[in-house]
Design a protein around this motif. Structure first.
Motif, mmCIF file in Angstrom:
data_model
loop_
_atom_site.group_PDB
_atom_site.id
_atom_site.type_symbol
_atom_site.label_atom_id
_atom_site.label_comp_id
_atom_site.label_asym_id
_atom_site.label_seq_id
_atom_site.Cartn_x
_atom_site.Cartn_y
_atom_site.Cartn_z
ATOM 1 N N ASP A 1 -4.169 -20.447 -47.387
ATOM 2 C CA ASP A 1 -3.432 -20.773 -46.166
ATOM 3 C C ASP A 1 -2.979 -22.227 -46.189
ATOM 4 N N SER B 1 -4.225 -12.068 -50.215
ATOM 5 C CA SER B 1 -5.679 -12.189 -50.064
ATOM 6 C C SER B 1 -6.373 -10.882 -50.409
ATOM 7 N N MET C 1 -8.741 -10.674 -53.656
ATOM 8 C CA MET C 1 -10.165 -10.432 -53.418
ATOM 9 C C MET C 1 -10.648 -9.234 -54.228
ATOM 10 N N ALA D 1 -2.703 -16.614 -51.693
ATOM 11 C CA ALA D 1 -3.898 -16.227 -50.939
ATOM 12 C C ALA D 1 -4.544 -17.409 -50.237
ATOM 13 N N MET E 1 -9.020 -21.547 -47.097
ATOM 14 C CA MET E 1 -9.424 -20.597 -48.132
ATOM 15 C C MET E 1 -9.673 -21.290 -49.470
#
Length: 350
Positions: free
Chosen positions: A139, A87, A91, A137, A144
């Motif tokens: 879940d 993640s 990001m 990334a 997400m």
């Protein structure tokens, strides 16, 4: 001869930019960089008008590239990447993309639909569709996924060449069948169904053959391999068998030709001294098997060793020149370069 505008099905520029040192990565993309394969100036030089840009989180222990120099190789699957690490890394890559768009004065556009891609091309902007290569990334509850979709994510490869909670990645192995491990997990099957509901394209390129057939049974969308080649010509575990190609054809899907030399060559070598004729051979085989409307480009720029005759996105016109010299007419070249991708994206992301 006039240059051919093209849309590329896969690159790893965002990952490479995220590893840059010094200057702001988004400025390196906009103004040009000395390393790698893709930035905005070179995209314009090579007449790239758009592409699918991947998010990718590396394992802590990467691949040893020396393995690819032998007559055969079998790379151990890299370790899984924890959700928090993936993640954070992805990001950062999304932030680089968003900053590039914001600072580009309209020269770069994040596209959520085919209408956005067409609009960007009309304005002369580089059209970027956001992809995730390996869904680490996201879940298991898929919370997400909704967030990333709202941020612009429109394409997902459930796995890279390693395992995660969604499925099993095909190992980098040569020579080898793609039948090299288990397929999707229950979470992976939920991911495919959710992506269908959200109109997120599923990429099959790094799945095992069993995972490929799991997706084929579940999805209501065309089957897509954004960056894979022909197993008959290069017997890598990453390439597609005749039976897989049949399924892609029957679903009216698409294959994006991968320029990685280890997936092009009959000896599986990672060697930039690879003739562009080998690229043409794979295109010819794909067109023969899939038909003219189901073949495109998926370069793997910034993620692979590509033939020296191409070098980077700036040298992409060498592909179309070679196809033209082989007898491909302008109409077929245009399909491979651009309109085939837009057809499939229209059927998947809308």
């Amino acid at each position: 001869m006039p240059q051919v505008p093209f849309f590329d099905g896969h690159n790893d520029a965002l990952f490479r930019l995220s590893e840059s040192q010094g200057a702001d990565p988004h400025l390196l993309f906009l103004n040009g960089r000395l390393d790698g394969h893709i930035d905005l100036p070179r995209a314009r030089e090579g007449k790239m008008v758009g592409g699918i840009f991947a998010l990718y989180a590396p394992s802590k222990s990467g691949l040893d590239l020396n393995i690819f120099k032998g007559k055969s190789y079998d790379c151990p699957l890299p370790p899984e990447v924890p959700l928090a690490d993936a993640s954070r890394i992805m990001m950062r890559q999304i932030a680089i993309l968003l900053r590039s768009v914001a600072a580009s004065n309209g020269s770069v556009s994040l596209c959520r639909t085919v209408a956005d891609i067409r609009d960007a091309r009309q304005r002369g902007a580089l059209a970027i569709v956001l992809h995730m290569e390996g869904a680490e990334a996201i879940d298991a509850d898929l919370d997400m996924l909704d967030v990333l979709h709202a941020a612009g994510l429109r394409s997902i490869g459930p796995v890279w060449s390693r395992n995660n909670i969604f499925g099993h990645g095909v190992p980098m192995r040569f020579p080898s069948s793609p039948d090299a491990g288990a397929g999707l997990t229950d979470a992976g099957k939920r991911l495919v169904r959710a992506c269908n509901d959200l109109r997120i394209m599923i990429d099959l390129s790094h799945l095992t053959e069993r995972g490929f057939w799991d997706v084929a049974r579940l999805t209501n969308a065309p089957l897509v391999a954004t960056h894979s080649n022909v197993h008959d010509l290069s017997p890598s575990s990453r390439n597609l068998t005749r039976r897989q190609l049949d399924a892609i054809r029957d679903s009216d899907g698409i294959v994006g030709l991968n320029l990685a030399t280890c997936f092009l060559r009959s000896d599986g070598q990672m060697d930039e001294d690879t003739s562009i004729e080998v690229v043409v051979q794979h295109v010819e085989a794909l067109v023969e098997h899939l038909g003219e409307t189901r073949v495109a480009l998926g370069s793997d720029f910034d993620g692979a060793v590509v033939p020296k005759a191409i070098g980077s996105v700036a040298g992409s016109q060498a592909i179309f020149s070679a196809l033209r010299a082989k007898g491909f007419d302008d109409g077929l070249i245009e399909k491979i370069a651009f309109s085939n991708w837009l057809r499939v994206l229209q059927q998947t992301i809308g």
